[in-house]
Design a protein around this motif. Structure first.
Motif, PDB file in Angstrom:
ATOM      1  N   ASP A  88      -3.067  -0.407   8.324  1.00  0.00           N
ATOM      2  CA  ASP A  88      -2.326   0.789   8.739  1.00  0.00           C
ATOM      3  C   ASP A  88      -1.018   0.411   9.429  1.00  0.00           C
ATOM      4  OD1 ASP A  88      -4.218   2.496   7.678  1.00  0.00           O
ATOM      5  OD2 ASP A  88      -5.299   2.741   9.583  1.00  0.00           O
ATOM      6  N   ARG A  89      -1.064  -0.609  10.278  1.00  0.00           N
ATOM      7  CA  ARG A  89       0.153  -1.064  10.957  1.00  0.00           C
ATOM      8  C   ARG A  89       1.132  -1.641   9.927  1.00  0.00           C
ATOM      9  NH1 ARG A  89       4.222  -0.407  13.627  1.00  0.00           N
ATOM     10  NH2 ARG A  89       5.106  -2.186  14.682  1.00  0.00           N
ATOM     11  N   GLY A  90       0.603  -2.375   8.952  1.00  0.00           N
ATOM     12  CA  GLY A  90       1.444  -2.907   7.883  1.00  0.00           C
ATOM     13  C   GLY A  90       2.116  -1.798   7.093  1.00  0.00           C
ATOM     14  N   LYS A  91       1.360  -0.737   6.813  1.00  0.00           N
ATOM     15  CA  LYS A  91       1.934   0.408   6.100  1.00  0.00           C
ATOM     16  C   LYS A  91       3.065   1.045   6.895  1.00  0.00           C
ATOM     17  CE  LYS A  91      -0.828   3.389   4.163  1.00  0.00           C
ATOM     18  NZ  LYS A  91      -1.963   4.269   3.858  1.00  0.00           N
ATOM     19  N   GLU A  92       2.882   1.179   8.201  1.00  0.00           N
ATOM     20  CA  GLU A  92       3.936   1.766   9.042  1.00  0.00           C
ATOM     21  C   GLU A  92       5.198   0.919   9.030  1.00  0.00           C
ATOM     22  OE1 GLU A  92       4.174   4.804  10.363  1.00  0.00           O
ATOM     23  OE2 GLU A  92       2.293   5.094   9.271  1.00  0.00           O
ATOM     24  N   ILE A  93       5.030  -0.391   9.099  1.00  0.00           N
ATOM     25  CA  ILE A  93       6.186  -1.298   9.060  1.00  0.00           C
ATOM     26  C   ILE A  93       6.892  -1.184   7.712  1.00  0.00           C
ATOM     27  CG2 ILE A  93       6.859  -3.740   9.023  1.00  0.00           C
ATOM     28  CD1 ILE A  93       4.612  -4.177  11.146  1.00  0.00           C
ATOM     29  N   ILE A  94       6.121  -1.127   6.636  1.00  0.00           N
ATOM     30  CA  ILE A  94       6.717  -0.982   5.305  1.00  0.00           C
ATOM     31  C   ILE A  94       7.453   0.349   5.194  1.00  0.00           C
ATOM     32  CG2 ILE A  94       6.205  -0.736   2.839  1.00  0.00           C
ATOM     33  CD1 ILE A  94       3.872  -2.752   3.298  1.00  0.00           C
ATOM     34  N   LYS A  95       6.841   1.422   5.676  1.00  0.00           N
ATOM     35  CA  LYS A  95       7.494   2.741   5.621  1.00  0.00           C
ATOM     36  C   LYS A  95       8.809   2.741   6.387  1.00  0.00           C
ATOM     37  CE  LYS A  95       3.321   5.559   5.033  1.00  0.00           C
ATOM     38  NZ  LYS A  95       2.429   6.549   5.661  1.00  0.00           N
TER      39      LYS A  95
ATOM     40  N   LEU B  53       0.875 -11.927   5.316  1.00  0.00           N
ATOM     41  CA  LEU B  53       1.340 -11.607   3.974  1.00  0.00           C
ATOM     42  C   LEU B  53       0.259 -10.874   3.186  1.00  0.00           C
ATOM     43  CD1 LEU B  53       3.473 -11.795   1.762  1.00  0.00           C
ATOM     44  CD2 LEU B  53       2.561 -14.067   1.196  1.00  0.00           C
ATOM     45  N   VAL B  54      -0.974 -11.325   3.296  1.00  0.00           N
ATOM     46  CA  VAL B  54      -2.096 -10.683   2.598  1.00  0.00           C
ATOM     47  C   VAL B  54      -2.244  -9.237   3.066  1.00  0.00           C
ATOM     48  CG1 VAL B  54      -4.615 -10.699   2.318  1.00  0.00           C
ATOM     49  CG2 VAL B  54      -3.306 -12.826   2.114  1.00  0.00           C
ATOM     50  N   VAL B  55      -2.146  -9.015   4.370  1.00  0.00           N
ATOM     51  CA  VAL B  55      -2.263  -7.650   4.919  1.00  0.00           C
ATOM     52  C   VAL B  55      -1.133  -6.778   4.385  1.00  0.00           C
ATOM     53  CG1 VAL B  55      -2.106  -6.280   7.037  1.00  0.00           C
ATOM     54  CG2 VAL B  55      -3.509  -8.347   6.991  1.00  0.00           C
ATOM     55  N   PHE B  56       0.105  -7.299   4.410  1.00  0.00           N
ATOM     56  CA  PHE B  56       1.237  -6.518   3.918  1.00  0.00           C
ATOM     57  C   PHE B  56       1.111  -6.219   2.429  1.00  0.00           C
ATOM     58  CE2 PHE B  56       3.709  -7.810   7.747  1.00  0.00           C
ATOM     59  CZ  PHE B  56       4.164  -6.551   8.098  1.00  0.00           C
ATOM     60  N   GLU B  57       0.634  -7.171   1.651  1.00  0.00           N
ATOM     61  CA  GLU B  57       0.474  -6.936   0.218  1.00  0.00           C
ATOM     62  C   GLU B  57      -0.570  -5.865  -0.055  1.00  0.00           C
ATOM     63  OE1 GLU B  57      -0.184 -10.924  -1.220  1.00  0.00           O
ATOM     64  OE2 GLU B  57       1.951 -11.160  -1.681  1.00  0.00           O
ATOM     65  N   ARG B  58      -1.646  -5.843   0.735  1.00  0.00           N
ATOM     66  CA  ARG B  58      -2.649  -4.769   0.589  1.00  0.00           C
ATOM     67  C   ARG B  58      -2.038  -3.421   0.963  1.00  0.00           C
ATOM     68  NH1 ARG B  58      -7.962  -7.632   3.213  1.00  0.00           N
ATOM     69  NH2 ARG B  58      -8.327  -9.062   1.489  1.00  0.00           N
ATOM     70  N   ALA B  59      -1.301  -3.398   2.038  1.00  0.00           N
ATOM     71  CA  ALA B  59      -0.658  -2.151   2.479  1.00  0.00           C
ATOM     72  C   ALA B  59       0.330  -1.665   1.428  1.00  0.00           C
ATOM     73  CB  ALA B  59       0.043  -2.373   3.826  1.00  0.00           C
ATOM     74  N   LEU B  60       1.024  -2.586   0.791  1.00  0.00           N
ATOM     75  CA  LEU B  60       2.022  -2.233  -0.216  1.00  0.00           C
ATOM     76  C   LEU B  60       1.398  -1.534  -1.426  1.00  0.00           C
ATOM     77  CD1 LEU B  60       5.016  -2.450  -1.046  1.00  0.00           C
ATOM     78  CD2 LEU B  60       4.478  -4.677  -2.052  1.00  0.00           C
ATOM     79  N   ARG B  61       0.141  -1.837  -1.726  1.00  0.00           N
ATOM     80  CA  ARG B  61      -0.540  -1.233  -2.873  1.00  0.00           C
ATOM     81  C   ARG B  61      -1.015   0.199  -2.615  1.00  0.00           C
ATOM     82  NH1 ARG B  61      -2.563  -6.757  -3.698  1.00  0.00           N
ATOM     83  NH2 ARG B  61      -4.366  -6.293  -2.414  1.00  0.00           N
ATOM     84  N   ALA B  62      -0.941   0.653  -1.387  1.00  0.00           N
ATOM     85  CA  ALA B  62      -1.414   2.010  -1.054  1.00  0.00           C
ATOM     86  C   ALA B  62      -0.594   3.051  -1.818  1.00  0.00           C
ATOM     87  CB  ALA B  62      -1.310   2.246   0.447  1.00  0.00           C
ATOM     88  N   ALA B  63      -1.259   4.113  -2.204  1.00  0.00           N
ATOM     89  CA  ALA B  63      -0.631   5.156  -3.022  1.00  0.00           C
ATOM     90  C   ALA B  63       0.578   5.779  -2.321  1.00  0.00           C
ATOM     91  CB  ALA B  63      -1.661   6.237  -3.369  1.00  0.00           C
TER      92      ALA B  63
END
Length: 151
Positions: A5-12, A34-44
């Motif tokens: 979730d934190r990774g998704k927020e950073i990406i957003k 990197l693994v966490v960010f890549e998982r977050a990146l795949r979120a719809a």
């Protein structure tokens, strides 16, 4: 889940801050991040944002501060006009140790020797300050004396 979730927020945030058609570059500390960010990146929801804005995301491992300082020093040394014999590099107190290590590195020392230039590091305050000097003040050494007194 909290890390993703934190990774998704950073990406957003990075997507919002990036102009359409460009690449949002996000630094990562290590492979686990990197693994966490890549998982977050795949979120719809992230994929939808990327598509709507026309932005791509790229993750990278930032260079160590000493390596960054070396690159900057080598750039100054290699691009110095002919006739330059001394370079004073200004660094903030918090970056001084990394800058000193970079200056002492074999690569930087070799470039200095090759160009017959000496270099030193001047520690500056973390508070921004501007010093304005005329060409005559620089040539006469008045600026150097002033900067040494401020140490």
């Amino acid at each position: 889940m909290a890390a993703i979730d934190r990774g998704k927020e950073i990406i957003k945030e990075a997507i919002r801050a990036t102009q359409a058609g460009l690449v949002a570059r996000i630094p990562v500390a290590d492979v686990a991040n990197l693994v966490v960010f890549e998982r977050a990146l795949r979120a719809a929801d992230i994929q939808q944002m990327l598509t709507q804005k026309g932005v791509r995301v790229e993750f990278y491992f930032p260079e160590a501060p000493v390596e960054q300082a070396k690159k900057l020093m080598l750039k100054f040394i290699n691009e110095a006009p002919a006739g330059i014999r001394e370079i004073v590099l200004l660094y903030r107190s918090r970056d001084y140790a990394d800058a000193q290590a970079a200056l002492e590195s074999p690569e930087v020392q070799a470039a200095l020797t090759r160009r017959d230039i000496t270099a030193s590091i001047q520690r500056i305050d973390d508070e921004p300050s501007i010093v304005i000097a005329s060409i005559d003040q620089v040539i006469s050494g008045e600026l150097d004396r002033y900067m040494r007194e401020r140490e």
